[in-house]
Each structure stands twice: as C-alpha cells, then as structure tokens.
Motif scaffolding. Structure first.
Motif, PDB file in Angstrom:
ATOM      1  N   UNK A   1       0.823  -1.210   0.000  1.00  0.00           N
ATOM      2  CA  UNK A   1       0.000   0.000   0.000  1.00  0.00           C
ATOM      3  C   UNK A   1       0.858   1.261   0.000  1.00  0.00           C
ATOM      4  N   UNK A   2       1.973   1.207   0.715  1.00  0.00           N
ATOM      5  CA  UNK A   2       2.883   2.355   0.708  1.00  0.00           C
ATOM      6  C   UNK A   2       3.362   2.641  -0.711  1.00  0.00           C
TER       7      UNK A   2
ATOM      8  N   UNK B   1       1.088   6.974  -6.749  1.00  0.00           N
ATOM      9  CA  UNK B   1       0.004   7.928  -7.005  1.00  0.00           C
ATOM     10  C   UNK B   1       0.437   9.353  -6.695  1.00  0.00           C
ATOM     11  N   UNK B   2       1.144   9.514  -5.591  1.00  0.00           N
ATOM     12  CA  UNK B   2       1.573  10.864  -5.224  1.00  0.00           C
ATOM     13  C   UNK B   2       2.596  11.396  -6.205  1.00  0.00           C
ATOM     14  N   UNK B   3       3.530  10.562  -6.630  1.00  0.00           N
ATOM     15  CA  UNK B   3       4.538  11.016  -7.577  1.00  0.00           C
ATOM     16  C   UNK B   3       3.936  11.471  -8.891  1.00  0.00           C
ATOM     17  N   UNK B   4       3.010  10.675  -9.421  1.00  0.00           N
ATOM     18  CA  UNK B   4       2.401  11.002 -10.719  1.00  0.00           C
ATOM     19  C   UNK B   4       1.534  12.255 -10.612  1.00  0.00           C
TER      20      UNK B   4
ATOM     21  N   UNK C   1     -11.910   6.589   2.986  1.00  0.00           N
ATOM     22  CA  UNK C   1     -10.800   7.147   2.209  1.00  0.00           C
ATOM     23  C   UNK C   1     -10.862   6.735   0.747  1.00  0.00           C
ATOM     24  N   UNK C   2     -11.318   5.511   0.474  1.00  0.00           N
ATOM     25  CA  UNK C   2     -11.419   5.063  -0.928  1.00  0.00           C
ATOM     26  C   UNK C   2     -12.417   5.909  -1.695  1.00  0.00           C
ATOM     27  N   UNK C   3     -13.560   6.176  -1.090  1.00  0.00           N
ATOM     28  CA  UNK C   3     -14.584   6.988  -1.745  1.00  0.00           C
ATOM     29  C   UNK C   3     -14.073   8.393  -2.022  1.00  0.00           C
ATOM     30  N   UNK C   4     -13.398   8.981  -1.047  1.00  0.00           N
ATOM     31  CA  UNK C   4     -12.881  10.341  -1.220  1.00  0.00           C
ATOM     32  C   UNK C   4     -11.841  10.418  -2.332  1.00  0.00           C
TER      33      UNK C   4
ATOM     34  N   UNK D   1      -4.700   9.022  -8.763  1.00  0.00           N
ATOM     35  CA  UNK D   1      -5.371   9.032  -7.464  1.00  0.00           C
ATOM     36  C   UNK D   1      -6.565   8.094  -7.463  1.00  0.00           C
ATOM     37  N   UNK D   2      -7.278   8.057  -8.567  1.00  0.00           N
ATOM     38  CA  UNK D   2      -8.422   7.155  -8.679  1.00  0.00           C
ATOM     39  C   UNK D   2      -7.963   5.705  -8.581  1.00  0.00           C
ATOM     40  N   UNK D   3      -6.900   5.385  -9.320  1.00  0.00           N
ATOM     41  CA  UNK D   3      -6.379   4.011  -9.278  1.00  0.00           C
ATOM     42  C   UNK D   3      -5.899   3.642  -7.880  1.00  0.00           C
ATOM     43  N   UNK D   4      -5.225   4.586  -7.216  1.00  0.00           N
ATOM     44  CA  UNK D   4      -4.746   4.315  -5.860  1.00  0.00           C
ATOM     45  C   UNK D   4      -5.911   4.071  -4.911  1.00  0.00           C
TER      46      UNK D   4
END
Length: 467
Positions: free
Chosen positions: A12-13, A19-22, A75-78, A178-181
């Motif tokens: 998960x990390x 996701x954050x990098x992209x 968190x997934x929904x957000x 972010x959506x994929x993450x």
C-alpha cells in the motif's frame, strides 16, 4: 498512536508513493506552465500572485471541513470521487481562455487538493509500524519530490514548444493515478472503519473494531492542548509567511534579473526539489533514532533556519546556474524538516484525529503562504526581484530568532510533563493494547504522511519550507 500492530503494509505504501509522484508531477507541470504563460504574456507580479492565491485560499479555508471528511468518510470513496473531479476540472482548464474562468477553475482544483492531502497523509502512518514511519514518510516525500522535480522542468520544455495547453492536459491525466490508488489500496480509514480504541462502560475492554461506529465517542484530541505541536506549526507558518513571496518573485528573478531561459528556470527550481529528495532520506535515518520529540523539534527549527539562510545567499548570485548548489542545500534542509514534522504529527496525534491534524497543519501553512504571495505581488511593483529575494531570507531568519525562545519553553514544558506522567505499569486506567487494525473489516486491510504546498501539489519545488 495507533500505528499498525502487525507487519507494515508496504504494498500500500508503494501504491500511495506512485500515485503521489504522478499526481504531483502533473500539479507542478500545470502550475509552472500557468506561471510561465502569464510571465511570457507580460502579466504583472500581482497577476501571478493572484493565480497562486486562487490555488491556496481553498486549502486554508476548507481545512476544518476537509479534515473532518478525511476522518469520517471512507478514504477510498474520497480518493476516487475527488480524483475524477480534479481530472475533469483540469481538462476544462486546458481550454479556458478567460482569466476569471482560469482563476475559478484553479480554485476548484485546489478544493480537491484540500481533500486528498489530509486523506493521504493520514493513511500512511496506519499502514506501517511506528519504527517504519520515518522510512514510509521518506518514500512518500520522495514521490512528491520526484514529481515536483520533473514538473517544472517539463513545463519549461513543453511551454516553449507547445504552449500551456499540453501540460494542462497531462495534468488532467495524472489525477487518474489518485483514482487508481483509491481503488487498489487495501488500507482504509474513515467511514465505518473506526480507529482502534477503548470505550467506557461494559464494553471498555473490547477493541473498537468490534463496535459500530455510532457507538464510539468523538475523539477528544485538540491541537491547542499540545504545546509542542503548536510550537511546530507556529514556527512553520511564520517562516512560510516570511519567505512566501519568493514563490512569486522567483520567476522574475530567474527569467528577468538573471536573464535565463524557461529551461534554466525549470532546472533551477528543480534543484531545490532535488535537495528535498536528498534531505528526506538523510534525515529519515536520524528521525528514527530521535525518540525525544523535543530534540526533534529543535532540529526542525535548525533545518528551517538553514533554508532561510540559503534563500538569503541566493540573492547574491550573478548567474542562474550558481543558484543550483545554493538551492540544492536549501532543499536538503526543507526535506529534513518535512520528515520531522510528519513524524512528530503522526507520533503525537491519535489515529482517529489525524485527518484533522494534517488539515490544520495545511491550513496554517497555506494561510501563511497567502500572505507571502500577496506581499510578493505588491512588492514587485516597488522593488527589484534581487532585493526581494534577500528580504525574504532576512525575514525568515528573523522569524526563527523570534520563535526560538517559545520553542525552547515548549520543549521544557514537554519534558516536565513527561517526568510527572505515571508509567503504564503504575497507571491502573491504562488502556489495553490496540488491536490489529488489519482485522477491522473483512478484506479491507488495516483501518486507516511535504505541506505542501503553496502551489497545486503536495510539495513545494520552490525555496519555501513546506509540508
């Protein structure tokens, strides 16, 4: 403070890291493209500061709401809904022509960041054991840093060859990460996955995972009750308020005063970000050994002072290329400060309140940054960029000197409180050990970090110490 009690969930990390990098690369690509487009079109410093204010105001104003959303909503929904919304907004921004519409869309984009930043920051500590938090924070920081490093450099190349539209279209695509993450990360928090805790009454010895969310008491944590965190956030906000004008001044200092190209602008701003990357890993090792929060706060103050000193020295360079080593060193201090404040916040805030804590940190930083942006736009009309760069460095160092005594007092108060605090063995009311968050929901993983940022993004690529 409610880290995972089992093995760290590194898969998960890595998903959060990617996701954050992209998404950060896309953020800085768009922010730099817009700033360069305005400057190339002959816009004033006030116009550039206005754009940055549009990207900052929602992060500060919406923090009380978004912090609670991060703690109470899945968190997934957000992540999924906000990522899709940001992609759509950025797509519209690529085809917007009216300045008023561009500012409105940038503000809407920042509103999405006000949601995703505390969500991601609060997720990371719950994915790992306490001993692994500095490494996880460094990885998360590295992702944002690499994205912020690549974004301005790509903007310098793409704006010169294709204009501002292509960078904005790429930014729209980056939000899909972010959506994929959100869909792939097993660790979740918020919603009906409450943090492990004990509750009063007959069920006090049962872990919170066995109780419905509506039966749990609201977290009692308040930021103002923690003098150490108050001192940390006050210091960071003060420094950013003092040096924040550099984010507006830098494009004029590098492009006009030093006579550099858009490519050199990307290289110079990227050097600070590269320093953040180096500093994250160097100081992550130190953070793991610093079990005394007071010492970590003192080190944090020293790192911010080093950032301000590098800004002051940069005002004396005769050529843009010489800014690279100066800003590289400043970025090292910035990266170390980012790791320290993430670790301090995660250590001292209960898991159920971390969304609010990270949102409060972000709001303080962004509110201070707004002051700097406004001052930068106004002062460019009456002072040369080089003078303003020097003034930012001096102002930051003065803030460090002013807060040194209050920070020292906060550290002493913390140690005095720790000396009188009963040990767990002597405290009959000590709570039971936290249950393994991995069992909080079938198949959901553990129940469920920079400040990032003065521009749309998770980290700063400019010489402003951030989160």
């Amino acid at each position: 403070m409610s880290f995972t009690s089992g093995r760290s969930r590194w898969s998960d990390i890595w998903l959060v890291t990617a996701a954050r990098g992209i998404s950060t690369c896309g953020d800085f690509l768009a922010a730099s493209a817009l700033a360069l487009a305005l400057q190339s079109a002959g816009a004033s410093g006030l116009a550039v500061s206005g754009l940055m204010l549009a990207a900052t105001v929602p992060l500060a104003v919406l923090a009380p709401l978004t912090g609670r959303l991060a703690d109470r909503v899945d968190s997934r929904l957000l992540l999924v809904l906000t990522g899709l919304g940001q992609a759509a907004i950025c797509l519209a921004l690529a085809y917007a022509g009216q300045p008023a519409l561009i500012i409105a869309l940038v503000a809407a984009l920042a509103a999405g960041l006000a949601i995703t930043q505390p969500v991601l920051s609060a997720l990371v500590p719950t994915m790992v054991r306490a001993d692994d938090l500095p490494r996880a924070s460094a990885l998360n920081q590295t992702a944002g840093t690499l994205g912020a490093l690549a974004g301005p450099a790509l903007a310098g190349l793409l704006v010169g060859g294709f204009g501002a539209r292509l960078p904005l279209l790429l930014d729209a695509g980056s939000y899909l990460a972010l959506v994929a993450a959100g869909l792939l990360i097993r660790t979740r928090r918020g919603g009906r996955r409450p943090a492990p805790a004990t509750v009063p009454g007959p069920a006090r010895d049962l872990p919170a995972r066995d109780l419905p969310a509506r039966d749990l008491p609201a977290p009692a944590w308040r930021l103002r009750r923690d003098p150490l965190l108050v001192a940390m956030i006050t210091t960071l906000a003060g420094v950013i308020g003092a040096v924040g004008a550099i984010n507006v001044v830098e494009v004029f200092f590098i492009r006009e005063t030093l006579g550099s190209s858009t490519t050199m602008y990307g290289l110079v701003t990227g050097s600070w970000t590269l320093g953040i990357l180096i500093g994250s890993w160097v100081f992550a090792r130190l953070a793991r050994r610093l079990v005394d929060d007071g010492r970590m706060l003192v080190g944090y103050l020293a790192l911010l002072g080093g950032c301000c000193l590098m800004i002051l020295l940069s005002a004396a360079v005769p050529a843009a290329l010489l800014l690279v080593p100066v800003w590289l060193l400043g970025g090292v201090g910035n990266g170390g400060a980012n790791v320290f404040d993430n670790v301090l916040l995660a250590r001292r805030v209960p898991e159920a309140a971390r969304g609010r804590a990270y949102a409060a940190l972000g709001a303080s930083v962004q509110g201070a940054a707004m002051v700097g942006y406004l001052l930068g736009g106004l002062l460019l009309a009456v002072a040369a960029p080089r003078v303003l760069v020097a003034a930012c460095g001096v102002a930051g160092l003065l803030v460090i000197m002013l807060v040194a005594l209050p920070v020292t007092r906060a550290v002493r108060a913390e140690r005095a409180a720790a000396a009188t605090r009963p040990t767990p063995a002597a405290d009959p009311a000590a709570s039971v050990p936290a249950a393994d968050p991995a069992a909080s929901a079938p198949g959901a993983g553990p129940a469920v970090t920079g400040a990032e940022a003065a521009r749309p993004g998770a980290e700063l690529a400019t010489p402003t110490p951030s989160h």
